[in-house]
Scaffold this active site. Sequence first.
Site, PDB file in Angstrom:
ATOM      1  N   ASP A  29       0.097  14.080   2.948  1.00  0.00           N
ATOM      2  CA  ASP A  29      -0.392  13.602   1.656  1.00  0.00           C
ATOM      3  C   ASP A  29      -0.319  14.789   0.695  1.00  0.00           C
ATOM      4  OD1 ASP A  29      -2.195  12.870  -0.530  1.00  0.00           O
ATOM      5  OD2 ASP A  29      -2.908  11.280   0.794  1.00  0.00           O
ATOM      6  N   HIS A  93       0.158   1.957   5.015  1.00  0.00           N
ATOM      7  CA  HIS A  93       0.053   3.347   5.447  1.00  0.00           C
ATOM      8  C   HIS A  93      -1.303   3.606   6.080  1.00  0.00           C
ATOM      9  CE1 HIS A  93      -1.356   3.286   1.265  1.00  0.00           C
ATOM     10  NE2 HIS A  93      -2.030   4.395   1.504  1.00  0.00           N
TER      11      HIS A  93
END
Length: 130
Positions: A29, A93
């Site tokens: 991320d 996700h």
Amino acid sequence: MASIFTKIINREIPGHIVLEDEHFIAFLDISPLVMGHTLVVPKKEVDYIFDNDDVTLSKTMVFAKKVARAIDKSIPCKRVGVAVIGLEVPHTHVHLVPLNSMRDINFLEPKLHPTQEELAATAAKIKAAL
């Protein structure tokens, strides 16, 4: 229109990829809750996790397990937390977040802003543990 995750999968935009196979990809991320925060994404673009077929849904978690084990070995943490929210990007996700406290997986906390070099170093550590 392709999601930002599909653009990473198609290499249209860069991502710090830690693991990939024919059906799944895991990458860091870029605005992590903590360093090592990784996203596991099926390559087939489906918005809502429970709209995936049963095989994809179960294999997503099996793939996530491999990545979580590598995070656990390479990032100092008590365990790796799992979250599925699905509101921010319309592509299934799973968040894998290294945890030392409950606060580490609080999505209302301010996000980190690591440099590309810090992300690359973190990705390399996780890859080395696979």
